[in-house]
Design a protein around this motif. Structure first.
Motif, PDB file in Angstrom:
ATOM      1  N   VAL A  76       0.845  -1.192   0.000  1.00 44.84           N
ATOM      2  CA  VAL A  76       0.000   0.000   0.000  1.00 44.84           C
ATOM      3  C   VAL A  76       0.880   1.243   0.000  1.00 44.84           C
ATOM      4  O   VAL A  76       1.811   1.347   0.792  1.00 44.84           O
ATOM      5  N   SER A  77       0.605   2.158  -0.892  1.00 48.21           N
ATOM      6  CA  SER A  77       1.361   3.407  -0.953  1.00 48.21           C
ATOM      7  C   SER A  77       0.417   4.555  -1.283  1.00 48.21           C
ATOM      8  O   SER A  77      -0.697   4.349  -1.777  1.00 48.21           O
ATOM      9  N   TRP A  78       0.876   5.774  -1.030  1.00 44.92           N
ATOM     10  CA  TRP A  78       0.068   6.941  -1.377  1.00 44.92           C
ATOM     11  C   TRP A  78      -0.118   7.038  -2.885  1.00 44.92           C
ATOM     12  O   TRP A  78      -1.164   7.464  -3.363  1.00 44.92           O
ATOM     13  N   GLY A  79       0.903   6.640  -3.653  1.00 47.93           N
ATOM     14  CA  GLY A  79       0.765   6.674  -5.100  1.00 47.93           C
ATOM     15  C   GLY A  79      -0.317   5.731  -5.598  1.00 47.93           C
ATOM     16  O   GLY A  79      -1.100   6.084  -6.489  1.00 47.93           O
ATOM     17  N   TYR A  80      -0.387   4.534  -5.013  1.00 46.73           N
ATOM     18  CA  TYR A  80      -1.415   3.561  -5.387  1.00 46.73           C
ATOM     19  C   TYR A  80      -2.806   4.138  -5.095  1.00 46.73           C
ATOM     20  O   TYR A  80      -3.709   4.077  -5.936  1.00 46.73           O
ATOM     21  N   LEU A  81      -2.981   4.700  -3.893  1.00 47.95           N
ATOM     22  CA  LEU A  81      -4.283   5.248  -3.522  1.00 47.95           C
ATOM     23  C   LEU A  81      -4.634   6.457  -4.381  1.00 47.95           C
ATOM     24  O   LEU A  81      -5.777   6.614  -4.821  1.00 47.95           O
ATOM     25  N   ALA A  82      -3.645   7.318  -4.649  1.00 48.47           N
ATOM     26  CA  ALA A  82      -3.896   8.519  -5.455  1.00 48.47           C
ATOM     27  C   ALA A  82      -4.335   8.147  -6.868  1.00 48.47           C
ATOM     28  O   ALA A  82      -5.263   8.755  -7.415  1.00 48.47           O
TER      29      ALA A  82
END
Length: 239
Positions: A76-82
């Motif tokens: 899980v990463s911020w890039g994935y969520l973004a």
């Protein structure tokens, strides 16, 4: 500035606490910083700043709840969520553009702006808690709200369609759609909570009570049809 891997830590902390207020607020504030604020300007222009921000918050919050249970293999990463949020908001913006091309807008007074509140996730949890008080378990309530909010588009018709797709009866889907989306003359419970109205005032409103009864199957005459328990029980067993 938060590192990419800290999203996983924030989600884990919120989920481990059963989505208690303090860790949930930390996650929500991080979503605001990493997801909502950087939304492309053109999306905010097409959908409206507040509509785009609220849609992004709903999608991000519900995706975090899904990631807490079923994270991707790559982590899980911020890039994935973004990327997840932006693709869905982009779909909503393109749908709106196509609608405007088919039906040009007529001059109208601008909508009043809602305050930028980073607590939308908590408002959704208040709705889940109210559904529980009306007879639905919190697990099922979260599943229903997650399905309803898993847009775009975040319109009543689309919300109803998504809920019908998992076996929810039309009257219940209608009630949930009104709780989350509302209409021009009848703001949703979610919009009223986001505008700062006290929960006791919102949930005491007769219209909101009717929506809650419909959403939980207690008002069998709401929208003029009876409900079926079979599909609801199937949903409960799969939750």
């Amino acid at each position: 500035m938060l590192m990419d891997d800290e999203l996983e830590v924030l989600i884990s902390a919120a989920a481990t606490s059963a989505w208690a207020e303090e860790p949930s607020v930390e996650l929500i504030e991080a979503i605001e910083q990493h997801i909502v604020v950087p939304l492309p300007h053109w999306m905010k222009t097409v959908l409206g700043r507040d509509e785009a921000a609220q849609l992004a918050r709903v999608i991000a919050w519900r995706k975090c709840q899904v990631l807490a249970v079923n994270p991707p293999r790559g982590g899980v990463s911020w890039g994935y969520l973004a990327n997840h949020v932006r693709w869905r908001v982009k779909d909503a913006a393109l749908t709106e553009l196509r609608h405007r091309q088919r039906f040009p807008l007529t001059p109208a007074a601008p909508d009043s702006e809602l305050p930028e509140l980073p607590t939308l996730g908590l408002h959704l949890e208040q709705i889940v808690a109210e559904l529980e008080r009306h007879g639905i378990s919190s697990a099922i309530g979260r599943q229903l709200v997650r399905t309803a909010a898993d847009g775009p588009p975040f319109y009543r018709a689309a919300i109803i369609s998504r809920l019908r797709g998992i076996g929810v009866t039309r009257s219940r889907a209608e009630g949930l759609a009104w709780l989350l989306r509302g209409g021009a003359a009848r703001p949703s419970a979610l919009a009223r909570l986001a505008a700062g109205q006290p929960p006791e005032q919102v949930f005491a409103d007769p219209a909101v009570r009717n929506w809650l009864k419909a959403a939980t199957g207690r008002d069998l005459l709401f929208f003029g049809q009876r409900t079926s328990e079979n599909r609801w029980n199937d949903l409960a067993r799969s939750a």
